[in-house]
Design a protein around this motif. Structure first.
Motif, PDB file in Angstrom:
ATOM      1  N   SER A 227       0.787  -1.233   0.000  1.00  0.00           N
ATOM      2  CA  SER A 227       0.000   0.000   0.000  1.00  0.00           C
ATOM      3  C   SER A 227       0.820   1.285   0.000  1.00  0.00           C
ATOM      4  O   SER A 227       0.315   2.348  -0.351  1.00  0.00           O
ATOM      5  CB  SER A 227      -0.933   0.020   1.217  1.00  0.00           C
ATOM      6  OG  SER A 227      -0.182   0.133   2.417  1.00  0.00           O
ATOM      7  N   SER A 228       2.092   1.195   0.392  1.00  0.00           N
ATOM      8  CA  SER A 228       2.941   2.386   0.435  1.00  0.00           C
ATOM      9  C   SER A 228       3.478   2.722  -0.947  1.00  0.00           C
ATOM     10  O   SER A 228       3.457   1.886  -1.862  1.00  0.00           O
ATOM     11  CB  SER A 228       4.103   2.169   1.403  1.00  0.00           C
ATOM     12  OG  SER A 228       4.847   1.025   1.033  1.00  0.00           O
ATOM     13  N   ALA A 229       3.977   3.933  -1.074  1.00  0.00           N
ATOM     14  CA  ALA A 229       4.528   4.362  -2.362  1.00  0.00           C
ATOM     15  C   ALA A 229       5.822   3.634  -2.682  1.00  0.00           C
ATOM     16  O   ALA A 229       6.205   3.519  -3.856  1.00  0.00           O
ATOM     17  CB  ALA A 229       4.753   5.872  -2.355  1.00  0.00           C
ATOM     18  N   GLU A 230       6.502   3.125  -1.650  1.00  0.00           N
ATOM     19  CA  GLU A 230       7.755   2.399  -1.852  1.00  0.00           C
ATOM     20  C   GLU A 230       7.548   0.918  -1.514  1.00  0.00           C
ATOM     21  O   GLU A 230       6.623   0.569  -0.784  1.00  0.00           O
ATOM     22  CB  GLU A 230       8.876   2.986  -1.001  1.00  0.00           C
ATOM     23  CG  GLU A 230       8.657   2.908   0.501  1.00  0.00           C
ATOM     24  CD  GLU A 230       7.684   3.927   1.054  1.00  0.00           C
ATOM     25  OE1 GLU A 230       7.125   3.676   2.140  1.00  0.00           O
ATOM     26  OE2 GLU A 230       7.476   4.964   0.383  1.00  0.00           O
ATOM     27  N   ARG A 231       8.399   0.065  -2.041  1.00  0.00           N
ATOM     28  CA  ARG A 231       8.286  -1.368  -1.773  1.00  0.00           C
ATOM     29  C   ARG A 231       8.670  -1.683  -0.329  1.00  0.00           C
ATOM     30  O   ARG A 231       9.354  -0.919   0.331  1.00  0.00           O
ATOM     31  CB  ARG A 231       9.183  -2.164  -2.735  1.00  0.00           C
ATOM     32  CG  ARG A 231       8.700  -2.090  -4.178  1.00  0.00           C
ATOM     33  CD  ARG A 231       9.533  -2.963  -5.106  1.00  0.00           C
ATOM     34  NE  ARG A 231       9.074  -2.812  -6.496  1.00  0.00           N
ATOM     35  CZ  ARG A 231       8.664  -3.826  -7.261  1.00  0.00           C
ATOM     36  NH1 ARG A 231       8.685  -5.062  -6.801  1.00  0.00           N
ATOM     37  NH2 ARG A 231       8.255  -3.602  -8.502  1.00  0.00           N
ATOM     38  N   SER A 232       8.225  -2.838   0.145  1.00  0.00           N
ATOM     39  CA  SER A 232       8.536  -3.290   1.495  1.00  0.00           C
ATOM     40  C   SER A 232       9.779  -4.166   1.474  1.00  0.00           C
ATOM     41  O   SER A 232       9.925  -5.033   0.605  1.00  0.00           O
ATOM     42  CB  SER A 232       7.357  -4.099   2.058  1.00  0.00           C
ATOM     43  OG  SER A 232       7.737  -4.798   3.228  1.00  0.00           O
ATOM     44  N   ALA A 233      10.662  -3.941   2.452  1.00  0.00           N
ATOM     45  CA  ALA A 233      11.875  -4.753   2.536  1.00  0.00           C
ATOM     46  C   ALA A 233      11.547  -6.214   2.801  1.00  0.00           C
ATOM     47  O   ALA A 233      12.294  -7.114   2.402  1.00  0.00           O
ATOM     48  CB  ALA A 233      12.789  -4.211   3.633  1.00  0.00           C
ATOM     49  N   LEU A 234      10.415  -6.490   3.467  1.00  0.00           N
ATOM     50  CA  LEU A 234      10.034  -7.864   3.765  1.00  0.00           C
ATOM     51  C   LEU A 234       9.369  -8.549   2.575  1.00  0.00           C
ATOM     52  O   LEU A 234       9.351  -9.776   2.501  1.00  0.00           O
ATOM     53  CB  LEU A 234       9.096  -7.900   4.975  1.00  0.00           C
ATOM     54  CG  LEU A 234       9.716  -7.534   6.323  1.00  0.00           C
ATOM     55  CD1 LEU A 234       8.660  -7.569   7.416  1.00  0.00           C
ATOM     56  CD2 LEU A 234      10.867  -8.476   6.676  1.00  0.00           C
ATOM     57  N   LEU A 235       8.803  -7.755   1.670  1.00  0.00           N
ATOM     58  CA  LEU A 235       8.128  -8.306   0.487  1.00  0.00           C
ATOM     59  C   LEU A 235       8.556  -7.511  -0.750  1.00  0.00           C
ATOM     60  O   LEU A 235       7.728  -6.879  -1.418  1.00  0.00           O
ATOM     61  CB  LEU A 235       6.605  -8.235   0.668  1.00  0.00           C
ATOM     62  CG  LEU A 235       6.016  -9.110   1.777  1.00  0.00           C
ATOM     63  CD1 LEU A 235       4.582  -8.686   2.072  1.00  0.00           C
ATOM     64  CD2 LEU A 235       6.064 -10.582   1.370  1.00  0.00           C
ATOM     65  N   PRO A 236       9.830  -7.548  -1.066  1.00  0.00           N
ATOM     66  CA  PRO A 236      10.341  -6.697  -2.154  1.00  0.00           C
ATOM     67  C   PRO A 236       9.787  -7.051  -3.532  1.00  0.00           C
ATOM     68  O   PRO A 236       9.858  -6.235  -4.456  1.00  0.00           O
ATOM     69  CB  PRO A 236      11.857  -6.925  -2.096  1.00  0.00           C
ATOM     70  CG  PRO A 236      12.006  -8.277  -1.460  1.00  0.00           C
ATOM     71  CD  PRO A 236      10.894  -8.373  -0.470  1.00  0.00           C
ATOM     72  N   GLU A 237       9.234  -8.242  -3.654  1.00  0.00           N
ATOM     73  CA  GLU A 237       8.702  -8.663  -4.957  1.00  0.00           C
ATOM     74  C   GLU A 237       7.358  -8.018  -5.273  1.00  0.00           C
ATOM     75  O   GLU A 237       6.914  -8.032  -6.434  1.00  0.00           O
ATOM     76  CB  GLU A 237       8.562 -10.192  -5.007  1.00  0.00           C
ATOM     77  CG  GLU A 237       7.450 -10.784  -4.143  1.00  0.00           C
ATOM     78  CD  GLU A 237       7.832 -10.960  -2.678  1.00  0.00           C
ATOM     79  OE1 GLU A 237       7.051 -11.593  -1.942  1.00  0.00           O
ATOM     80  OE2 GLU A 237       8.918 -10.475  -2.271  1.00  0.00           O
ATOM     81  N   LEU A 238       6.700  -7.455  -4.257  1.00  0.00           N
ATOM     82  CA  LEU A 238       5.383  -6.863  -4.483  1.00  0.00           C
ATOM     83  C   LEU A 238       5.505  -5.388  -4.874  1.00  0.00           C
ATOM     84  O   LEU A 238       6.107  -4.595  -4.140  1.00  0.00           O
ATOM     85  CB  LEU A 238       4.514  -6.983  -3.233  1.00  0.00           C
ATOM     86  CG  LEU A 238       4.123  -8.396  -2.802  1.00  0.00           C
ATOM     87  CD1 LEU A 238       3.182  -8.333  -1.607  1.00  0.00           C
ATOM     88  CD2 LEU A 238       3.482  -9.171  -3.942  1.00  0.00           C
ATOM     89  N   PRO A 239       4.903  -5.000  -5.986  1.00  0.00           N
ATOM     90  CA  PRO A 239       4.961  -3.594  -6.415  1.00  0.00           C
ATOM     91  C   PRO A 239       3.974  -2.747  -5.601  1.00  0.00           C
ATOM     92  O   PRO A 239       3.029  -3.277  -5.000  1.00  0.00           O
ATOM     93  CB  PRO A 239       4.526  -3.666  -7.876  1.00  0.00           C
ATOM     94  CG  PRO A 239       3.595  -4.835  -7.921  1.00  0.00           C
ATOM     95  CD  PRO A 239       4.149  -5.842  -6.941  1.00  0.00           C
ATOM     96  N   PRO A 240       4.164  -1.443  -5.571  1.00  0.00           N
ATOM     97  CA  PRO A 240       3.188  -0.574  -4.906  1.00  0.00           C
ATOM     98  C   PRO A 240       1.850  -0.566  -5.655  1.00  0.00           C
ATOM     99  O   PRO A 240       1.821  -0.682  -6.890  1.00  0.00           O
ATOM    100  CB  PRO A 240       3.839   0.810  -4.960  1.00  0.00           C
ATOM    101  CG  PRO A 240       5.293   0.553  -5.209  1.00  0.00           C
ATOM    102  CD  PRO A 240       5.345  -0.694  -6.031  1.00  0.00           C
ATOM    103  N   VAL A 241       0.778  -0.411  -4.916  1.00  0.00           N
ATOM    104  CA  VAL A 241      -0.546  -0.230  -5.529  1.00  0.00           C
ATOM    105  C   VAL A 241      -0.506   0.949  -6.491  1.00  0.00           C
ATOM    106  O   VAL A 241      -1.191   0.968  -7.516  1.00  0.00           O
ATOM    107  CB  VAL A 241      -1.617   0.011  -4.437  1.00  0.00           C
ATOM    108  CG1 VAL A 241      -2.956   0.413  -5.056  1.00  0.00           C
ATOM    109  CG2 VAL A 241      -1.793  -1.228  -3.566  1.00  0.00           C
ATOM    110  N   ALA A 242       0.340   1.928  -6.182  1.00  0.00           N
ATOM    111  CA  ALA A 242       0.423   3.149  -6.984  1.00  0.00           C
ATOM    112  C   ALA A 242       0.801   2.896  -8.441  1.00  0.00           C
ATOM    113  O   ALA A 242       0.556   3.750  -9.298  1.00  0.00           O
ATOM    114  CB  ALA A 242       1.425   4.116  -6.353  1.00  0.00           C
ATOM    115  N   GLU A 243       1.377   1.733  -8.736  1.00  0.00           N
ATOM    116  CA  GLU A 243       1.687   1.437 -10.134  1.00  0.00           C
ATOM    117  C   GLU A 243       0.414   1.238 -10.953  1.00  0.00           C
ATOM    118  O   GLU A 243       0.413   1.447 -12.169  1.00  0.00           O
ATOM    119  CB  GLU A 243       2.591   0.205 -10.229  1.00  0.00           C
ATOM    120  CG  GLU A 243       4.002   0.456  -9.701  1.00  0.00           C
ATOM    121  CD  GLU A 243       4.955  -0.680 -10.009  1.00  0.00           C
ATOM    122  OE1 GLU A 243       4.561  -1.619 -10.754  1.00  0.00           O
ATOM    123  OE2 GLU A 243       6.101  -0.648  -9.509  1.00  0.00           O
TER     124      GLU A 243
END
Length: 325
Positions: A227-243
């Protein structure tokens, strides 16, 4: 009869000395333990982070900083206690996103005007939510989920940890900006919602990273985005919703506040200690394991965050007609 000059001078002396006395007190601050009030029960991520940051600040200030848990009324019990406390720097609030939500969602709660009744000291952390779905939902990306929802309006049951919770508002904002219709299913907490998501009784949810991780790793649910504008360090494979939904950036945040009227030198001293704590590499690494991004931001940054989210959530709550259960 005109007052004698010497008497007027004596009466005026306390007024002249008062600012000097206050300045001296501020320079000596702190001289005893500082209370840090939290609106959450012990044991959760918010409490763990509050205690870790308070401990590090206490080291920087050379006094104990004691966290007091005063849960209740959507954090209003804690928020009000600090807003009404003596403005001397010895009673602080680990305030959160609820300060921006409560005025519109539950206007009877106090403080009614957090921007006026509390003095920002600085940011503490941000933590994002994972948008994840049950494997039966025919979507592997956010764009695919939006397309499916547009073709099947109202058919997707979308859970949250409660009406007015940040992950509920994330859902409402997502639906509004994506132009989709979903069915909101509120729960009393994230854990029961996750059980129903894994069982397929609901199809999707924005969930705290740590809550969602076991299910994602076991394949019980499928992660689509963060949900954040930046990726999560714990789930780096998931893109932001903002894309898929430009400008989307929703997190749960925490910041440190004092009662309004706290002397500026005291606020500056506390702000310096907070910057030391949030800049501590070991502390940042430890909190990252909990899905928490420790944030170094001054009073201006916290004030801007509170102001922006008060406007954002207030408008959303009113336009979406969100009411507490």
């Amino acid at each position: 009869m005109p007052m004698p000059l010497h008497r007027r001078a004596l009466l005026a002396a306390p007024l002249l000395l008062s600012p000097l006395a206050r300045a001296g007190a501020a320079e000596a601050f702190p001289e005893r333990a500082i209370s840090v009030v939290s609106g959450y029960a012990p044991g959760g991520v918010t409490d763990i982070t509050s205690r870790a940051v308070a401990e590090r600040m206490g080291q920087a200030l050379s006094v104990p900083m004691v966290v007091e848990n005063r849960a209740g009324a959507a954090t209003a019990v804690a928020n009000t206690a600090v807003a009404q406390a003596r403005p001397d720097g010895y009673t602080l609030l680990m305030g959160t996103s609820t300060l921006a939500i409560n005025p519109a969602l539950q206007p009877s709660l106090t403080p009614k005007e957090p921007m006026r009744e509390l003095a920002p000291i600085g940011m503490v952390f941000r933590t994002a939510f994972v948008l994840h779905v049950h494997p039966s939902v025919p979507a592997k990306t956010t764009a695919e989920l939006i397309a499916w929802c547009r073709s099947n309006p109202g058919k997707l049951n979308f859970g949250s940890s409660g009406t007015g919770a940040v992950n509920h508002l994330a859902l409402a904002l997502f639906a509004q900006r994506a132009g989709i219709e979903v069915t909101h299913i509120p729960y009393k907490g994230g854990a029961p919602a996750l059980l129903d998501l894994r069982a397929g009784r609901i199809g999707a949810m924005f969930q705290a990273v740590l809550e969602a991780l076991p299910s994602l790793r076991e394949g019980g649910t499928r992660g689509l985005a963060i949900s954040s504008a930046e990726r999560s360090a714990l789930l780096p494979e998931l893109p932001p919703v903002a894309e898929a939904v430009p400008g989307f950036d929703v997190v749960f945040w925490q910041g440190l506040f004092a009662p309004a009227g706290t002397p500026e030198p005291v606020l500056a001293r506390l702000g310096g200690a907070l910057t030391t704590a949030t800049g501590d590499a070991a502390l940042r690494a430890r909190m990252a394991e909990h899905g928490v991004v420790i944030t170094t931001g001054d009073a201006a940054a916290l004030r801007q965050t509170l102001a922006a989210e008060t406007t954002l959530w207030g408008e959303l709550i009113r336009t979406a007609n969100i009411r507490p259960d």
